[in-house]
Design a protein around this motif. Sequence first.
Motif, PDB file in Angstrom:
ATOM      1  N   ARG A  87      30.446   4.380  -5.978  1.00  0.00           N
ATOM      2  CA  ARG A  87      29.672   5.049  -4.932  1.00  0.00           C
ATOM      3  C   ARG A  87      28.303   4.392  -4.752  1.00  0.00           C
ATOM      4  NH1 ARG A  87      30.153   9.777  -6.695  1.00  0.00           N
ATOM      5  NH2 ARG A  87      28.187   9.975  -7.817  1.00  0.00           N
ATOM      6  N   ASN A  88      27.633   4.056  -5.859  1.00  0.00           N
ATOM      7  CA  ASN A  88      26.311   3.415  -5.769  1.00  0.00           C
ATOM      8  C   ASN A  88      26.396   1.976  -5.287  1.00  0.00           C
ATOM      9  OD1 ASN A  88      23.927   5.137  -6.921  1.00  0.00           O
ATOM     10  ND2 ASN A  88      25.673   5.619  -8.217  1.00  0.00           N
ATOM     11  N   THR A  89      27.575   1.364  -5.412  1.00  0.00           N
ATOM     12  CA  THR A  89      27.762  -0.008  -4.942  1.00  0.00           C
ATOM     13  C   THR A  89      27.936  -0.070  -3.433  1.00  0.00           C
ATOM     14  OG1 THR A  89      28.787  -0.660  -7.045  1.00  0.00           O
ATOM     15  CG2 THR A  89      29.179  -2.093  -5.150  1.00  0.00           C
TER      16      THR A  89
ATOM     17  N   THR B  81      22.393  -3.267  -3.714  1.00  0.00           N
ATOM     18  CA  THR B  81      21.625  -4.433  -3.264  1.00  0.00           C
ATOM     19  C   THR B  81      22.419  -5.730  -3.420  1.00  0.00           C
ATOM     20  OG1 THR B  81      20.568  -4.664  -5.445  1.00  0.00           O
ATOM     21  CG2 THR B  81      19.404  -3.357  -3.775  1.00  0.00           C
ATOM     22  N   ALA B  82      23.388  -5.734  -4.344  1.00  0.00           N
ATOM     23  CA  ALA B  82      24.209  -6.943  -4.524  1.00  0.00           C
ATOM     24  C   ALA B  82      25.022  -7.225  -3.269  1.00  0.00           C
ATOM     25  CB  ALA B  82      25.126  -6.793  -5.732  1.00  0.00           C
TER      26      ALA B  82
ATOM     27  N   PHE C 133      16.365   2.686 -12.844  1.00  0.00           N
ATOM     28  CA  PHE C 133      17.069   3.485 -11.832  1.00  0.00           C
ATOM     29  C   PHE C 133      18.578   3.577 -12.055  1.00  0.00           C
ATOM     30  CE2 PHE C 133      13.149   2.093  -9.726  1.00  0.00           C
ATOM     31  CZ  PHE C 133      12.663   3.318  -9.286  1.00  0.00           C
ATOM     32  N   GLY C 134      19.060   3.146 -13.198  1.00  0.00           N
ATOM     33  CA  GLY C 134      20.484   3.239 -13.473  1.00  0.00           C
ATOM     34  C   GLY C 134      21.300   2.431 -12.489  1.00  0.00           C
ATOM     35  N   PHE C 135      22.262   3.080 -11.851  1.00  0.00           N
ATOM     36  CA  PHE C 135      23.170   2.382 -10.929  1.00  0.00           C
ATOM     37  C   PHE C 135      22.679   2.429  -9.471  1.00  0.00           C
ATOM     38  CE2 PHE C 135      26.484   4.177 -14.057  1.00  0.00           C
ATOM     39  CZ  PHE C 135      26.214   3.154 -14.957  1.00  0.00           C
TER      40      PHE C 135
ATOM     41  N   ILE D 165      22.484  -5.458 -13.718  1.00  0.00           N
ATOM     42  CA  ILE D 165      22.039  -4.110 -13.324  1.00  0.00           C
ATOM     43  C   ILE D 165      22.994  -3.057 -13.885  1.00  0.00           C
ATOM     44  CG2 ILE D 165      21.665  -2.555 -11.372  1.00  0.00           C
ATOM     45  CD1 ILE D 165      20.814  -4.965  -9.709  1.00  0.00           C
ATOM     46  N   LEU D 166      24.294  -3.312 -13.773  1.00  0.00           N
ATOM     47  CA  LEU D 166      25.291  -2.357 -14.266  1.00  0.00           C
ATOM     48  C   LEU D 166      25.207  -2.207 -15.792  1.00  0.00           C
ATOM     49  CD1 LEU D 166      27.697  -0.503 -13.910  1.00  0.00           C
ATOM     50  CD2 LEU D 166      29.184  -2.519 -13.725  1.00  0.00           C
ATOM     51  N   ALA D 167      25.062  -3.336 -16.479  1.00  0.00           N
ATOM     52  CA  ALA D 167      25.010  -3.302 -17.952  1.00  0.00           C
ATOM     53  C   ALA D 167      23.762  -2.587 -18.450  1.00  0.00           C
ATOM     54  CB  ALA D 167      25.056  -4.729 -18.504  1.00  0.00           C
ATOM     55  N   THR D 168      22.610  -2.913 -17.873  1.00  0.00           N
ATOM     56  CA  THR D 168      21.365  -2.267 -18.327  1.00  0.00           C
ATOM     57  C   THR D 168      21.335  -0.796 -17.915  1.00  0.00           C
ATOM     58  OG1 THR D 168      20.256  -3.168 -16.350  1.00  0.00           O
ATOM     59  CG2 THR D 168      19.962  -4.357 -18.426  1.00  0.00           C
ATOM     60  N   GLY D 169      21.964  -0.495 -16.762  1.00  0.00           N
ATOM     61  CA  GLY D 169      22.045   0.900 -16.350  1.00  0.00           C
ATOM     62  C   GLY D 169      22.864   1.732 -17.310  1.00  0.00           C
TER      63      GLY D 169
END
Length: 440
Positions: free
Chosen positions: A178-180, A51-52, A44-46, A274-278
């Motif tokens: 924005r996603n954060t 959730t963090a 799902f990317g970012f 999550i950010l790195a894999t996204g």
Amino acid sequence: MGSTTGLLARTKKILKVLGPGLITGASDDDPSGIATYSQAGAQFGFQTLWTALITLPLMTGIQEMCARIGLVTTVGLTTTLKRHYPKWILYLMMVFSIPAIILNIGADIAGMGAVANLLFPSIKPIVFSFVFTVVLFVLIVFLPYEKIVAVLKYLCLSMFLYIAVPFFTHPNWTQVLRNTVVPSIQFNKDFIEILVAILGTTISPYLFFWQVTMEAEGVKSAKQLVLARRKLNRTDKENPDAREQGFVMRMIKKMQLDVNFGMFLSTLVMFFIILATGSALNLHGIKQIDTVEQAAKALEPVAGKASYLMFALGVMGTGLLAIPVLAGSLSYVVAETFGWRASLDHKYWQAKEFYLVILVSLAVGLLINYIGLSPIKALFYTAILYGLTCPIIIAIVLHIGNNKNIMKQYTNSRLSNTLGILTLIIMTAAAASLIYFQFV
């Protein structure tokens, strides 16, 4: 020079306070967590970065509650249930926690075997898994857990490489922000599955048992030290009740710093995985992780050819840290239920039944390697199972935290109850949604 010396002194003071909370936080980012966060970023990317911000206060609130229960009762969670609640509640708790813990052990062992095979392809993963199982049992039996942590924590430092990945892949930072801060939820099976897995791997029942027990053992040791000092100081005329209350309050304040710091570090690692894999996987078309090789590629922008090595060290380090916590938590539950001596500080011959449960849990976990489920899938399904079963354990912890017969004047504050109830509602809603999407 003076300011530098002062900073070092303050840093040492803070590190001295840190203990079970920091270890719990490190154990929370176990191979199951790494696999879950990696899958979330790839799929799902970012979109799950928010959730963090949600899980940090929730997991901190629950772990603080568990730690306070341990400090006040000076016994494990299972013993508290035995003393103050009907037996069926104890058995319900065991039914909902033990299978998930054993699956977690097995999945972590399988994950460690898979990453070792990544480095040495000529040796089968199951061979490495067997070796890791034997090594873990020997370490748990013959070394205090603090010594294991002192050595193995450095292997986990490779996890912080994920923090550097986004700065090499140059994601859209406006989109990241924005996603954060703005939650985005998709009401479909795949997204809810990821959401339940993230909640389950960050707020895991085995960490509740571990936190309570470690705080209980720590406060008993601290009380013994204080009593020994007071015997040498006969001029102490303070009221015993006030002295006891002051001691507990000091321990609670130290514990809160410890828990807050441990949970923050755990969430920081989660966010950047999550950010790195996204940015390294999803944005380059890799949206499904089925093998450890695919998961390791997230570190390629930073580590290059050494990405497999860095990923393997991180998974093995977190596994070797977390599995003793998992097996120890399960063994504490069983040993306290049957009234056996239970402590990782005891030698094998001092608590044979306790260590036998650890051996059995490791052996059963190893057997899970033979069911044919890929390590990445096993790690991910473990997180989902925690997410489904966790609400029951949270409800029990909440009730204990508000029980004045147990907690006396140290019952939950309004903030603790708010965070605890929110956690219960969110995890129950997520679990119910996942069950719903299985049938539509």
